[in-house]
Design a protein around this motif. Structure first.
Motif, PDB file in Angstrom:
ATOM      1  N   TYR A  24       6.164  15.770  -0.180  1.00 25.23           N
ATOM      2  CA  TYR A  24       4.731  15.530  -0.304  1.00 25.23           C
ATOM      3  C   TYR A  24       4.130  14.853   0.925  1.00 25.23           C
ATOM      4  O   TYR A  24       2.941  15.023   1.217  1.00 25.23           O
ATOM      5  N   LEU A  25       4.922  14.060   1.658  1.00 24.49           N
ATOM      6  CA  LEU A  25       4.383  13.361   2.816  1.00 24.49           C
ATOM      7  C   LEU A  25       3.953  14.321   3.920  1.00 24.49           C
ATOM      8  O   LEU A  25       3.196  13.941   4.814  1.00 24.49           O
ATOM      9  N   ALA A  26       4.434  15.565   3.869  1.00 24.97           N
ATOM     10  CA  ALA A  26       4.003  16.564   4.851  1.00 24.97           C
ATOM     11  C   ALA A  26       2.536  16.940   4.672  1.00 24.97           C
ATOM     12  O   ALA A  26       1.953  17.571   5.563  1.00 24.97           O
ATOM     13  N   CYS A  27       1.929  16.536   3.556  1.00 28.60           N
ATOM     14  CA  CYS A  27       0.508  16.843   3.350  1.00 28.60           C
ATOM     15  C   CYS A  27      -0.356  16.212   4.429  1.00 28.60           C
ATOM     16  O   CYS A  27      -1.382  16.790   4.826  1.00 28.60           O
ATOM     17  N   PHE A  28       0.036  15.043   4.934  1.00 28.69           N
ATOM     18  CA  PHE A  28      -0.786  14.364   5.921  1.00 28.69           C
ATOM     19  C   PHE A  28      -0.848  15.151   7.225  1.00 28.69           C
ATOM     20  O   PHE A  28      -1.916  15.343   7.805  1.00 28.69           O
ATOM     21  N   THR A  29       0.301  15.602   7.715  1.00 30.41           N
ATOM     22  CA  THR A  29       0.295  16.394   8.941  1.00 30.41           C
ATOM     23  C   THR A  29      -0.304  17.772   8.700  1.00 30.41           C
ATOM     24  O   THR A  29      -0.973  18.323   9.580  1.00 30.41           O
ATOM     25  N   THR A  30      -0.084  18.337   7.528  1.00 35.58           N
ATOM     26  CA  THR A  30      -0.673  19.644   7.217  1.00 35.58           C
ATOM     27  C   THR A  30      -2.194  19.578   7.280  1.00 35.58           C
ATOM     28  O   THR A  30      -2.850  20.454   7.870  1.00 35.58           O
ATOM     29  N   ILE A  31      -2.774  18.562   6.691  1.00 37.59           N
ATOM     30  CA  ILE A  31      -4.230  18.406   6.740  1.00 37.59           C
ATOM     31  C   ILE A  31      -4.698  18.254   8.185  1.00 37.59           C
ATOM     32  O   ILE A  31      -5.708  18.848   8.599  1.00 37.59           O
ATOM     33  N   ALA A  32      -3.958  17.477   8.978  1.00 37.95           N
ATOM     34  CA  ALA A  32      -4.340  17.268  10.378  1.00 37.95           C
ATOM     35  C   ALA A  32      -4.293  18.575  11.165  1.00 37.95           C
ATOM     36  O   ALA A  32      -5.201  18.881  11.955  1.00 37.95           O
ATOM     37  N   GLY A  36      -0.570  15.145  15.491  1.00 35.93           N
ATOM     38  CA  GLY A  36       0.803  15.058  15.025  1.00 35.93           C
ATOM     39  C   GLY A  36       1.369  13.661  15.098  1.00 35.93           C
ATOM     40  O   GLY A  36       2.211  13.275  14.264  1.00 35.93           O
ATOM     41  N   ILE A  37       0.915  12.865  16.081  1.00 39.16           N
ATOM     42  CA  ILE A  37       1.425  11.507  16.234  1.00 39.16           C
ATOM     43  C   ILE A  37       0.822  10.551  15.211  1.00 39.16           C
ATOM     44  O   ILE A  37       1.535   9.738  14.610  1.00 39.16           O
ATOM     45  N   ILE A  38      -0.487  10.641  15.016  1.00 42.27           N
ATOM     46  CA  ILE A  38      -1.151   9.627  14.193  1.00 42.27           C
ATOM     47  C   ILE A  38      -1.233   9.988  12.717  1.00 42.27           C
ATOM     48  O   ILE A  38      -1.458   9.108  11.879  1.00 42.27           O
ATOM     49  N   ALA A  39      -1.049  11.257  12.367  1.00 48.57           N
ATOM     50  CA  ALA A  39      -1.191  11.643  10.959  1.00 48.57           C
ATOM     51  C   ALA A  39      -0.188  10.940  10.039  1.00 48.57           C
ATOM     52  O   ALA A  39      -0.588  10.468   8.962  1.00 48.57           O
ATOM     53  N   PRO A  40       1.107  10.838  10.380  1.00 47.10           N
ATOM     54  CA  PRO A  40       2.037  10.165   9.457  1.00 47.10           C
ATOM     55  C   PRO A  40       1.679   8.710   9.176  1.00 47.10           C
ATOM     56  O   PRO A  40       1.590   8.315   8.001  1.00 47.10           O
ATOM     57  N   PRO A  41       1.457   7.841  10.205  1.00 48.71           N
ATOM     58  CA  PRO A  41       1.109   6.455   9.854  1.00 48.71           C
ATOM     59  C   PRO A  41      -0.224   6.323   9.139  1.00 48.71           C
ATOM     60  O   PRO A  41      -0.356   5.521   8.201  1.00 48.71           O
ATOM     61  N   LEU A  42      -1.237   7.103   9.547  1.00 45.81           N
ATOM     62  CA  LEU A  42      -2.514   7.030   8.848  1.00 45.81           C
ATOM     63  C   LEU A  42      -2.373   7.503   7.402  1.00 45.81           C
ATOM     64  O   LEU A  42      -3.003   6.948   6.493  1.00 45.81           O
ATOM     65  N   GLY A  43      -1.559   8.517   7.188  1.00 45.50           N
ATOM     66  CA  GLY A  43      -1.330   8.987   5.824  1.00 45.50           C
ATOM     67  C   GLY A  43      -0.658   7.940   4.963  1.00 45.50           C
ATOM     68  O   GLY A  43      -1.011   7.769   3.779  1.00 45.50           O
ATOM     69  N   LEU A  44       0.313   7.210   5.527  1.00 44.57           N
ATOM     70  CA  LEU A  44       0.977   6.151   4.766  1.00 44.57           C
ATOM     71  C   LEU A  44       0.000   5.034   4.422  1.00 44.57           C
ATOM     72  O   LEU A  44       0.045   4.473   3.317  1.00 44.57           O
ATOM     73  N   PHE A  45      -0.888   4.708   5.355  1.00 45.34           N
ATOM     74  CA  PHE A  45      -1.903   3.700   5.059  1.00 45.34           C
ATOM     75  C   PHE A  45      -2.840   4.175   3.948  1.00 45.34           C
ATOM     76  O   PHE A  45      -3.197   3.409   3.051  1.00 45.34           O
ATOM     77  N   ALA A  46      -3.256   5.440   4.011  1.00 46.95           N
ATOM     78  CA  ALA A  46      -4.117   5.980   2.957  1.00 46.95           C
ATOM     79  C   ALA A  46      -3.408   5.946   1.607  1.00 46.95           C
ATOM     80  O   ALA A  46      -4.014   5.607   0.578  1.00 46.95           O
ATOM     81  N   LEU A  47      -2.134   6.283   1.615  1.00 45.70           N
ATOM     82  CA  LEU A  47      -1.344   6.238   0.379  1.00 45.70           C
ATOM     83  C   LEU A  47      -1.250   4.809  -0.144  1.00 45.70           C
ATOM     84  O   LEU A  47      -1.372   4.564  -1.349  1.00 45.70           O
ATOM     85  N   GLY A  48      -1.034   3.862   0.769  1.00 44.01           N
ATOM     86  CA  GLY A  48      -0.928   2.470   0.366  1.00 44.01           C
ATOM     87  C   GLY A  48      -2.217   1.933  -0.223  1.00 44.01           C
ATOM     88  O   GLY A  48      -2.212   1.249  -1.251  1.00 44.01           O
ATOM     89  N   ILE A  49      -3.348   2.254   0.415  1.00 37.64           N
ATOM     90  CA  ILE A  49      -4.639   1.787  -0.091  1.00 37.64           C
ATOM     91  C   ILE A  49      -4.970   2.445  -1.426  1.00 37.64           C
ATOM     92  O   ILE A  49      -5.448   1.795  -2.357  1.00 37.64           O
ATOM     93  N   THR A 107       3.005  -0.308  -0.500  1.00 40.20           N
ATOM     94  CA  THR A 107       3.286  -0.336   0.941  1.00 40.20           C
ATOM     95  C   THR A 107       4.460   0.597   1.230  1.00 40.20           C
ATOM     96  O   THR A 107       5.595   0.156   1.436  1.00 40.20           O
ATOM     97  N   PRO A 108       4.213   1.909   1.237  1.00 43.03           N
ATOM     98  CA  PRO A 108       5.316   2.875   1.409  1.00 43.03           C
ATOM     99  C   PRO A 108       5.660   3.102   2.885  1.00 43.03           C
ATOM    100  O   PRO A 108       5.606   4.228   3.378  1.00 43.03           O
ATOM    101  N   VAL A 109       5.983   2.036   3.598  1.00 41.18           N
ATOM    102  CA  VAL A 109       6.274   2.142   5.030  1.00 41.18           C
ATOM    103  C   VAL A 109       7.782   2.014   5.227  1.00 41.18           C
ATOM    104  O   VAL A 109       8.364   0.960   4.994  1.00 41.18           O
ATOM    105  N   GLU A 110       8.409   3.104   5.627  1.00 43.48           N
ATOM    106  CA  GLU A 110       9.822   3.129   5.984  1.00 43.48           C
ATOM    107  C   GLU A 110       9.995   4.019   7.205  1.00 43.48           C
ATOM    108  O   GLU A 110       9.195   4.936   7.426  1.00 43.48           O
ATOM    109  N   MET A 111      11.033   3.747   7.966  1.00 43.78           N
ATOM    110  CA  MET A 111      11.260   4.503   9.194  1.00 43.78           C
ATOM    111  C   MET A 111      11.357   6.006   8.927  1.00 43.78           C
ATOM    112  O   MET A 111      10.792   6.815   9.654  1.00 43.78           O
TER     113      MET A 111
END
Length: 481
Positions: A176-184, A299-312, A317-321
């Protein structure tokens, strides 16, 4: 060779046994309540689940879409059930991803060999590229979709855009986390080719084909992992993100050295990461043409921004390497462009990354303790010895890799809770070995309680203290033969 060596050397992961038990038709093994042998437990590892059963088990008890697990089941039926063989599916997907990185690098003007090497040696990419989980397959689908979109935009082919959308949708149906880059990326194709509606609408339609199935799974799973992460706090999330993003690129080198040197290494890596960020901004991105520069940035910013959106959105706080893996190929592309004609800096970066990858393969500091603890317990394994294993949060991540690493004749017992009945179940054994595996909340409470129980119980004498196991001898059993 790097990927296969790491897949071979690395011990079993907590999450990998969710994959193994799921495709074996035992997503949550019903371990016997009393002592049993490892041979008895093999049925939990070697069963067969149909596609329908895998889908039902995922929909009602997990938080993942089924595409990877369906493919893993076919792979297991063809190549065998051993963990290393299952990992080879991820290795194959990762090799495909590296080929796609090279193709994308050629299209945007980056050095293909350097982009591939930096991406491969990025710790987070190599880690997610060898474990038996869905990351590598989702990454391959996502990169394939990006390459197809680039070609569709370049030659104005709606069919290629449709295929790219399908690949991006498949990435989402894998993780499901691929949704962030897919949208980007879908936003990128619409931005650079907005006048050619047939191209970008085709890509959107291709990706949308997976939306009904994805929602069917996601809505049933919503809220199934409450409490997995702490509540969302922006400052703490930013610190975690900076740490994990640095680790995803440069590795876990601070873990390999003792304090206070580890803090010095952490500071040095932080400065090194800041330097590379500056290089990307000043030298890397400006050297990429406008239309592809926005693609790399997305491609660079979509994953961290997506995790922040998910967290909010979910107050977590779904932040893992490992959750940042999809952005690493684009960081590799940007660094490959930024390091052009900078041989010494390039050599230094690759040396640091290589040291981290060696640690990924062999350093116990980066591995979970299941297999290591099992080997320590196996040395004491006799018919008169019973090994106690904490059940953990769900009976999968702790017993799974531990039992898999034990000889088939070993006597074991999975302990769900600390009570006096444990003493009765162990009274017929000359020796008890407690596996000190404390990797979740339940095990961190149970293992010390078991230690205390046997230290204070009559007849039981504590043996030599060890990091991985606690050994107790039954004096009453020895006295009466």
């Amino acid at each position: 060779m790097v990927l296969i060596a790491a897949a071979w050397c690395r011990s079993g992961e907590y999450d990998e046994y969710y994959s193994i038990f799921l495709i074996a038709g035992q997503p949550r093994p019903d371990w016997p309540t009393g002592p049993f042998t490892v041979a008895v437990a093999q049925k939990f590892y070697h069963g067969h689940a149909s596609f329908g059963q895998i889908a039902r088990d995922l929909r009602h008890g997990d938080v993942h879409p089924p595409l990877y697990f369906w493919l893993l089941a076919l792979w297991r039926d063809t190549f065998g059930t051993a963990l290393f063989r299952l990992r080879l599916l991820s290795v194959l997907c990762t090799m495909c991803s590296l080929c796609l990185v090279a193709c994308i690098a050629r299209r945007i003007g980056a050095a293909p060999a350097l982009a591939v090497t930096i991406t491969l040696l990025s710790y987070g990419f190599a880690y997610t590229g060898i474990i038996a989980r869905d990351f590598a397959l989702a990454g391959a689908f996502s990169l394939a979709g990006v390459l197809l979109l680039i070609e569709a935009e370049r030659i104005s082919k709606p069919a290629w855009a449709f295929a790219g959308g399908i690949a991006l949708g498949a990435a989402c149906f894998t993780n499901y986390l691929a949704c962030f880059t897919t949208i980007a990326f879908l936003g990128w194709i619409a931005t650079v080719g907005w006048r050619r509606k047939s191209v970008w609408l085709s890509s959107w339609f291709g990706a949308a084909l997976f939306i009904p199935a994805g929602l069917w799974f996601f809505l049933a799973q919503k809220g199934t992992r409450k409490g997995q992460f702490m509540p969302f706090h922006l400052p703490h999330a930013l610190v975690l993100l900076a740490r994990d993003q640095a680790g995803a690129i440069l590795g876990a080198l601070p873990r390999y050295v003792p304090s206070p040197w580890s803090h010095i290494v952490e500071a040095a890596l932080a400065l090194l990461l800041a330097y590379f960020v500056i290089l990307i901004v000043i030298r890397g991105l400006p050297c990429i043409t406008d239309r592809y520069r926005t693609l790399v940035i997305a491609g660079i910013i979509a994953p961290p921004l997506g995790l922040f959106a998910l967290g909010i959105g979910f107050d977590t706080t779904p932040v893992e390497m490992r959750y940042l893996w999809l952005g690493l190929p684009y960081i590799g592309l940007a660094l490959a462009t930024a390091l052009k004609d900078r041989r010494r800096t390039t050599a230094f970066l690759l040396a640091v990354q290589s040291a981290a990858i060696i640690g990924l393969a062999i350093a116990p500091q980066t591995m979970q303790p299941g297999a290591r603890t099992a080997h320590a317990a196996a040395k004491l394994g006799t018919p008169a010895t019973l090994v106690l294993i904490p059940f953990g949060n769900d009976g999968v991540g702790i017993p799974g890799p531990f039992i898999a690493a034990l000889p088939h004749t070993t006597h074991i017992m999975v302990v769900r809770a600390m009570n006096q009945a444990v003493l009765g179940d162990t009274s017929s054994y000359r020796r008890v070995v407690i596996a000190r595996i404390e990797v979740d909340n339940t095990s961190r409470a149970l293992v010390p309680a078991l230690d205390t129980l046997f230290k204070t119980a009559p007849c039981w004498q504590s043996g030599s203290a060890r990091r991985d196991i606690a050994v107790f001898t039954n004096l009453c059993r020895n006295r009466h033969g």
